[in-house]
Design a protein around this motif. Structure first.
Motif, mmCIF file in Angstrom:
data_model
loop_
_atom_site.group_PDB
_atom_site.id
_atom_site.type_symbol
_atom_site.label_atom_id
_atom_site.label_comp_id
_atom_site.label_asym_id
_atom_site.label_seq_id
_atom_site.Cartn_x
_atom_site.Cartn_y
_atom_site.Cartn_z
ATOM 1 N N UNK A 149 34.148 -17.975 -15.093
ATOM 2 C CA UNK A 149 34.767 -16.596 -15.068
ATOM 3 C C UNK A 149 34.991 -16.117 -13.665
ATOM 4 N N UNK A 150 36.031 -15.828 -13.186
ATOM 5 C CA UNK A 150 36.414 -15.592 -11.988
ATOM 6 C C UNK A 150 35.581 -14.167 -11.380
ATOM 7 N N UNK A 151 35.486 -14.310 -10.151
ATOM 8 C CA UNK A 151 34.583 -13.118 -9.657
ATOM 9 C C UNK A 151 35.316 -11.613 -9.792
ATOM 10 N N UNK A 152 34.895 -10.444 -10.187
ATOM 11 C CA UNK A 152 35.792 -9.273 -10.470
ATOM 12 C C UNK A 152 35.502 -8.489 -9.039
ATOM 13 N N UNK A 153 36.816 -8.006 -8.546
ATOM 14 C CA UNK A 153 36.790 -7.056 -7.455
ATOM 15 C C UNK A 153 37.010 -5.705 -8.113
ATOM 16 N N UNK A 154 36.149 -4.724 -7.554
ATOM 17 C CA UNK A 154 36.214 -3.362 -8.116
ATOM 18 C C UNK A 154 37.146 -2.701 -7.395
ATOM 19 N N UNK A 155 38.029 -1.948 -8.331
ATOM 20 C CA UNK A 155 39.316 -1.206 -7.936
ATOM 21 C C UNK A 155 39.293 0.264 -8.317
ATOM 22 N N UNK A 156 38.080 0.822 -8.248
ATOM 23 C CA UNK A 156 38.144 2.219 -8.481
ATOM 24 C C UNK A 156 38.754 2.964 -7.392
ATOM 25 N N UNK A 157 39.839 3.933 -7.593
ATOM 26 C CA UNK A 157 40.391 4.584 -6.347
ATOM 27 C C UNK A 157 39.787 6.148 -6.766
ATOM 28 N N UNK A 158 38.952 6.641 -5.913
ATOM 29 C CA UNK A 158 38.529 7.940 -5.896
ATOM 30 C C UNK A 158 39.284 8.783 -4.949
ATOM 31 N N UNK A 159 40.067 8.339 -3.986
ATOM 32 C CA UNK A 159 40.585 9.139 -3.188
ATOM 33 C C UNK A 159 41.706 9.756 -3.531
ATOM 34 N N UNK A 160 42.427 9.295 -4.469
ATOM 35 C CA UNK A 160 43.678 10.125 -4.854
ATOM 36 C C UNK A 160 43.331 11.228 -5.986
ATOM 37 N N UNK A 161 44.323 11.700 -6.488
ATOM 38 C CA UNK A 161 44.346 12.619 -7.641
ATOM 39 C C UNK A 161 43.820 11.954 -8.774
ATOM 40 N N UNK A 162 42.642 12.474 -9.509
ATOM 41 C CA UNK A 162 42.072 11.740 -10.770
ATOM 42 C C UNK A 162 43.184 11.312 -11.692
ATOM 43 N N UNK A 163 43.186 10.284 -12.248
ATOM 44 C CA UNK A 163 44.081 9.873 -13.424
ATOM 45 C C UNK A 163 44.084 10.776 -14.518
ATOM 46 N N UNK A 164 42.948 11.157 -14.691
ATOM 47 C CA UNK A 164 42.618 12.102 -15.827
ATOM 48 C C UNK A 164 41.642 13.115 -15.802
ATOM 49 N N UNK A 165 41.923 14.178 -15.981
ATOM 50 C CA UNK A 165 40.809 15.749 -15.850
ATOM 51 C C UNK A 165 40.881 16.307 -17.080
ATOM 52 N N UNK A 166 39.806 16.543 -17.588
ATOM 53 C CA UNK A 166 39.516 17.126 -18.672
ATOM 54 C C UNK A 166 38.471 18.257 -18.567
ATOM 55 N N UNK A 167 39.031 19.514 -19.106
ATOM 56 C CA UNK A 167 38.083 20.755 -19.001
ATOM 57 C C UNK A 167 38.007 21.679 -19.845
ATOM 58 N N UNK A 168 36.888 22.005 -20.278
ATOM 59 C CA UNK A 168 36.466 22.639 -21.262
ATOM 60 C C UNK A 168 37.249 22.607 -22.549
ATOM 61 N N UNK A 169 37.327 21.289 -22.880
ATOM 62 C CA UNK A 169 38.143 20.902 -24.092
ATOM 63 C C UNK A 169 37.334 21.007 -25.449
ATOM 64 N N UNK A 170 38.196 21.448 -26.161
ATOM 65 C CA UNK A 170 37.409 22.097 -27.843
ATOM 66 C C UNK A 170 38.469 21.850 -28.647
ATOM 67 N N UNK A 171 38.105 21.027 -29.815
ATOM 68 C CA UNK A 171 38.791 20.974 -30.942
ATOM 69 C C UNK A 171 38.424 21.256 -32.336
ATOM 70 N N UNK A 172 39.043 22.231 -32.848
ATOM 71 C CA UNK A 172 38.542 22.671 -34.271
ATOM 72 C C UNK A 172 39.327 22.487 -35.364
ATOM 73 N N UNK A 173 38.915 22.241 -36.555
ATOM 74 C CA UNK A 173 39.836 21.876 -37.636
ATOM 75 C C UNK A 173 39.383 22.931 -38.813
ATOM 76 N N UNK A 174 40.270 23.523 -39.504
ATOM 77 C CA UNK A 174 40.103 24.837 -40.375
ATOM 78 C C UNK A 174 39.760 24.224 -41.692
ATOM 79 N N UNK A 175 38.759 24.561 -42.302
ATOM 80 C CA UNK A 175 38.488 24.614 -43.879
ATOM 81 C C UNK A 175 38.954 25.522 -44.765
ATOM 82 N N UNK A 176 40.090 25.570 -45.560
ATOM 83 C CA UNK A 176 40.622 26.545 -46.241
ATOM 84 C C UNK A 176 40.087 26.625 -47.719
ATOM 85 N N UNK A 177 40.159 27.861 -48.381
ATOM 86 C CA UNK A 177 39.775 28.042 -49.683
ATOM 87 C C UNK A 177 40.946 27.397 -50.445
ATOM 88 N N UNK A 178 40.782 26.631 -51.427
ATOM 89 C CA UNK A 178 41.761 25.794 -52.240
ATOM 90 C C UNK A 178 42.571 27.023 -53.296
#
Length: 610
Positions: free
Chosen positions: A293-322
């Protein structure tokens, strides 16, 4: 020797020289050869091996459920001395569900969706015991309580879709145990379950076996589960039984290379060490020797703008009367979560089914719309992207590769399809790139002309990874992408993902309930419960010093490949994950968090976890 002692040594099931063949192309091909085994009352025998080794075919042979005309069973299968091979269909109907019962891998496809769970449990009682419906209902309630289904009196008239996966599996166990069978066959009953539910099911089978003295044939490819439940183990490889013995002996002194390879491929908690993700050790299944198994080189790039930023994310699904179509309640699937992900980094999202993991992944991929909060990719809000642009930045790998691929398309066309849909390449160029991508994931370009059914599960998952890479996304959401794979294939796919991450600097949101795999592949971990992130931090910190009671519960439920734990009984609350359904006027409470070490943050919990 007394008659009683002699009887106690008589096996419940005895299989001699079993040979099973299937008709293909006008010729019978043997898939199980020369199988011999005995199981005594109160004993558990585990049959282990990878997909295609003949485990399930053996179980179906005992039940006489293989198709007539296209299958052939030779040898002897005796149940308490009675020969089952050649028994009439009428006799087998009397035996199935009464003296022999089976728990199948997928309870949702095994249960009838138009009958209540109470009706399905009572069905075998009425058929085999000849009791009235009223008596059967009373007995059904006892069985539901026996298998620890909470509030049985109120849930007896519910339908299968109203139960979680773990509770549906308990219903299957209740059906199997209704007539107190002499032999219980459990065919991968915990493969698709969360670790906590899996632990509950295993403990439940142990308890019920002790109470009833049932013989258990347990089929699995998870050696951690084998260590915790089996008295004896039988290893199968490509239809051949290659090794059998007491489970502690098999684990301590495996003789065959394949057995050693199976044991070596089992991911163990604490085996990843410190630092970044670690590839799994890969073992040659023919020789049992480790592959490089070839050795792994870690490549995390924390210096640049984050690839993904999630802030205060919410998801709701409505349940309606039939009737009025007015909103009656809402499912708070995701509730005020925040996290970030750098290029080349893997964030693992863990928790039980229903906690909101997959919904989070679908929100990132644009498959669901958020109720509130923001998602930014490279600093740009996803709302600013056209749907096609978002697809070129985020792709998903799903749990079931066979259901994810179009059976009518060759794999080459399936991989090329995104390039053509987005007008990025000509048909000829797209097909060439598809063949190149097959090479990237360890398959040959010549395989592109085949169809999905011509590949194994692990190969199909590699094809899905190739398709996800076609649009060159920076972020890949892997939703339970390896949970259904054999241990050796799982190791290969995880190592492939790590290799691709290193070369292409991909960001992974790795959604899983397999804590041992999570420890291997992740840089950071976020633990979800009831739509909220209750703990997040670096992998080493969360695994070595879990703070939240829910995190500790998840880690304590992981099965370990240690036969000395075989008689261990763990105590679990007999409850499901609490429902995320809330009244339409519900306002989520404000949450407090504290940082226990750099980057390791835990939600402050209340009395419900005391």
């Amino acid at each position: 020797m007394t008659e009683t002692a002699e009887t106690s040594r008589t096996p419940v099931v005895s299989i001699r020289n079993l040979k099973v063949s299937f008709l293909r192309g006008g010729t019978f091909h043997t898939v199980v050869r020369d199988l011999n085994l005995d199981i005594h009352a109160g004993e558990t025998l585990a049959i282990v091996g990878e997909s295609g080794s003949g485990k399930s075919v053996t179980a179906l042979s005992v039940m006489q459920l293989l198709p007539d005309g296209t299958s052939r069973i030779e040898g002897s299968v005796r149940l308490n001395g009675e020969e089952l091979i050649g028994a009439s269909p009428a006799r087998m109907r009397e035996i199935r569900g009464d003296r022999v019962a089976m728990i199948f891998q997928e309870p949702m496809t095994s249960l009838n969706p138009v009958l209540t769970v109470g009706e399905q449990i009572a069905e075998s009682l009425i058929a085999h015991r000849g009791i009235s419906k009223r008596e059967a209902r009373a007995e059904t309630l006892k069985l539901m309580e026996k298998v620890r289904i909470p509030a049985a009196t109120t849930r007896i008239d519910d339908y299968p879709h109203q139960f979680s996966g773990g509770m549906r599996q308990r219903v299957m166990i209740a059906i199997a145990l209704a007539c107190r069978p002499a032999l219980l066959i459990a065919d991968e009953p915990t493969t698709a379950l969360d670790v906590t539910i899996q632990a509950q099911i295993l403990d439940l089978i142990k308890t019920l076996q002790e109470e009833e003295g049932t013989a258990v044939l347990f089929i699995t490819h998870d050696m951690g589960v084998v260590a915790e439940i089996a008295d004896r183990t039988l290893v199968m490889f490509r239809g051949d039984p290659i090794e059998t013995g007491a489970t502690p002996d098999i684990f301590a002194h495996p003789e065959k290379p394949y057995t050693r390879a199976l044991l070596s491929a089992v991911p163990e908690l604490g085996s990843a060490g410190e630092g970044g993700p670690r590839p799994f050790p890969v073992i040659d299944m023919e020789t049992g020797k480790p592959l490089p198994v070839p050795p792994r080189r870690d490549t995390v790039d924390t210096s640049a703008t984050p690839l993904l930023e999630v802030k205060n994310l919410s998801a709701r699904f409505e349940i309606r009367s039939p009737y009025t179509r007015m909103v009656q309640a809402r499912v708070h699937a995701v509730e005020d979560i925040s996290f970030s992900l750098a290029r080349g980094e893997t964030l693992a999202l863990v928790g039980e089914s229903g906690c909101g993991k997959s919904t989070t992944g679908r929100l990132l991929a644009g498959l669901n719309k958020p109720h509130s909060g923001s998602i930014r990719i490279h600093g740009t809000d996803v709302g600013a992207f056209a749907r096609a642009d978002l697809a070129r930045r985020v792709q998903m790998i799903f749990q079931d590769p066979f259901a994810s691929l179009n059976p009518r398309l060759t794999v080459e066309n399936a991989i090329a399809e995104p390039l053509l849909i987005h007008g990025l390449e000509s048909p000829k160029r797209a097909r060439k790139l598809a063949r190149d991508l097959l090479g990237e994931v360890g398959l040959s370009g010549e395989m592109g002309s085949r169809y999905p059914h011509e590949f194994s599960g692990g190969q199909r998952q590699r094809i899905c990874i190739a398709r996800a890479l076609a649009l060159e996304p920076g972020l890949i959401v892997a939703d339970e992408a390896v949970s259904a794979l054999d241990v050796s294939v799982k190791a290969q796919v995880v190592n492939l993902m790590l290799d691709l991450q290193e070369r292409l600097r991909l960001g992974f949101l790795f959604i899983s309930h397999d804590m041992a795999v999570v420890e291997r592949i992740s840089h950071r971990i976020a633990v979800m419960y009831l739509g909220e992130i209750v703990e997040t931090g670096p992998r080493e910190a969360v695994f070595a010093h879990p703070q939240h009671p829910y995190t500790r519960r998840l880690l304590s439920a992981v099965p370990l490949p240690d036969p000395s734990r075989r008689r261990l009984k763990r105590q679990f609350a007999d409850t499901e994950l609490r429902s995320p359904v809330r009244d339409r006027h519900f306002t989520p409470p404000a949450r407090e968090y504290r940082e226990v070490s750099p980057g390791h943050v835990v939600q402050v919990w209340g009395e419900e976890w005391a």
